[in-house]
Design an enzyme around this catalytic site. Structure first.
Site, short mmCIF file in Angstrom:
data_model
loop_
_atom_site.label_atom_id
_atom_site.label_comp_id
_atom_site.label_asym_id
_atom_site.label_seq_id
_atom_site.Cartn_x
_atom_site.Cartn_y
_atom_site.Cartn_z
N GLU A 272 0.81 -1.16 -0.17
CA GLU A 272 -0.08 -0.04 -0.10
C GLU A 272 0.99 1.08 0.06
OE1 GLU A 272 -3.34 0.18 2.21
OE2 GLU A 272 -3.66 -1.98 2.70
N GLY B 97 1.06 -2.57 11.05
CA GLY B 97 -0.40 -2.89 11.11
C GLY B 97 -0.75 -3.30 9.81
N CYS C 41 -2.91 -6.88 5.89
CA CYS C 41 -2.16 -8.14 5.43
C CYS C 41 -1.46 -8.71 6.64
CB CYS C 41 -1.29 -7.97 4.19
SG CYS C 41 -2.00 -7.39 2.70
#
Length: 438
Positions: free
Chosen positions: A153, A258, A261
């Protein structure tokens, strides 16, 4: 190729958009009508750098469309990617209810030979179960392949366009050949296309995330030890990172990991092992270390203020689980905020992208500030939890004027010790002997 991507969440939307960018005719399918309407209006349900421009361009050039009509989309597609969520269920297992719902829908609508590709992260054996489930209900030939994603991300578009490797799990070489043709535009720099069994492909995803999670928990545990023994983890990290066998990636101490995944995949791996009568002692420890690390900053805050902590006001910079995303799932900042609120502390928070998501969870329990310096106004100290670039070179003089006390609790070691000391700040880092003598 004509592609259908079922699920327009983080993975599905990136997959659909990048495949359209390489010239395929792609349709993104989702049962959430509001999400589809948002996408059709040229907006995104998530924040991911570079993605909005790609979505808008490919929609404009009619290579990318979005719909809630699964039946019509399945009929037109040669390859169907399944990219639905597999969140954590009770006991740490992956919740596959969305996957099986898609399977049931496909059984109704498949009208000819298809290749179904599982992009979602699923436990080992899910591919076989899905293949059997479809095979028992569909008279047409349907191949089920596994193609795990390795997207970070904040850098997902770059990761898809320029992958380290592409992994596919197949039972027939013809399916591998089809997928290799599909991915060929992204592998022009000789990155490998790795073909294996579906079970090995499913396991590869979990093992990759387990390894990266292990590195994070390892360096965090060593950081805490360094702090107790008067060593500096930044020096130690440099001392070990130049060893080619170790390297520097994922060896940055902080407030824990965090996201969508690492936490759930580590726990799913633990759950899978227990299901076959095995124990993953290391992964169980990795998870425990990480959960404890999320409260390291709160421990420093509580130790600094002592009994006076109640009724203090703390500014929190960074709410997303990592920079360049608005994702707050399992975010360390939320663990800190929960602990602060429970201790009677008022919270003034800022994040460049994640505040809307945090507001949905916390409502008016905390104060939301549009600017980082605005969060400091009337605050007794600052806690930094996410290493956004805009936090790295602040105006310390202005910060000192805005804060009631010049104290920083830095969960990402953003600042040089001399810099904050010269600015008159008390500074608490991770794994560095920065705390003042009591």
């Amino acid at each position: 190729m004509k592609i259908g991507v079922i699920g327009t969440g983080y993975v599905g939307l990136v997959t659909a958009t990048c495949l359209a960018e390489s010239g395929n005719d792609v349709i993104g399918i989702d049962k959430d009508a509001d999400k589809i309407a948002l996408l059709e209006s040229g907006k995104l349900p998530i924040y991911e750098p570079g993605l909005l421009e790609l979505v808008q361009r490919n929609c404009r050039e009619e290579r990318l469309r979005f719909t809630t009509d699964l039946g019509k989309s399945v009929a037109a597609a040669q390859i169907l990617f399944i990219a639905v969520g597999t969140p954590q269920a009770a006991g740490g297992a992956a919740d596959l209810s969305s996957l099986w719902a898609v399977a049931d829908a496909l059984a109704t609508h498949v009208n000819g030979p298809k290749t179904v590709v599982i992009k979602s992260t699923v436990p080992v054996g899910s591919n076989r179960t899905l293949a059997e489930r479809l095979g028992s209900r569909i008279r047409h030939a349907v191949d089920v392949a596994s193609n795990p994603e390795f997207l970070k991300e904040g850098a997902a578009v770059e990761d898809f366009m320029k992958p380290d490797r592409v992994v596919v799990g197949v039972r027939r070489p013809e399916v591998a050949q089809t997928l290799q043709e599909l991915y060929a535009p992204f592998l022009r720099t000789e990155r490998p296309f790795l073909v294996m069994s579906p079970e090995s492909a499913e396991m590869t995803k979990y093992v990759a995330n387990a390894m990266l999670s292990t590195k994070i928990s390892f360096i965090n545990e060593m950081a805490n030890l360094c702090e107790s023994m008067g060593a500096d983890i930044n020096d130690v990290r440099r001392g070990i990172g130049h060893d080619a066998r170790i390297g520097f990636q994922f060896l940055f101490p902080g407030a824990g990991y965090g996201g969508s995944c690492f936490p759930k995949d580590v726990r799913a791996l633990i759950n899978m092992a227990r299901g076959v009568g095995a124990r993953t002692h290391m992964m169980e420890t990795v998870d425990r270390v990480n959960e404890a690390q999320k409260l390291v900053l709160f421990s420093k805050i509580r130790r600094h203020y002592g009994e006076a902590l109640k009724d203090k006001t703390l500014a929190v910079w960074g709410l997303a689980f990592k920079p360049r995303t608005d994702d707050i799932r399992e975010a360390p900042a939320l663990a800190l905020i929960d602990a602060l609120l429970a201790a009677g502390v008022k919270v003034r928070a800022h994040d460049p992208e994640a505040m809307a998501n945090v507001r949905q969870s916390y409502g008016d329990k905390i104060t939301y500030c549009d600017r980082p310096y605005g969060a400091l106004e009337g605050a007794d100290g600052l806690a930094i939890v996410t290493e956004w670039q805009e936090f790295r070179n602040p105006d310390f003089e202005l910060m000192g004027r805005l804060l009631r006390e010049r104290v920083i609790f830095d969960g990402r070691n953003l600042y040089e010790l001399k810099t904050v000391a010269n600015a008159g700040f008390i500074y608490y880092g991770i794994g560095r002997k920065t705390e003042p003598e009591k």
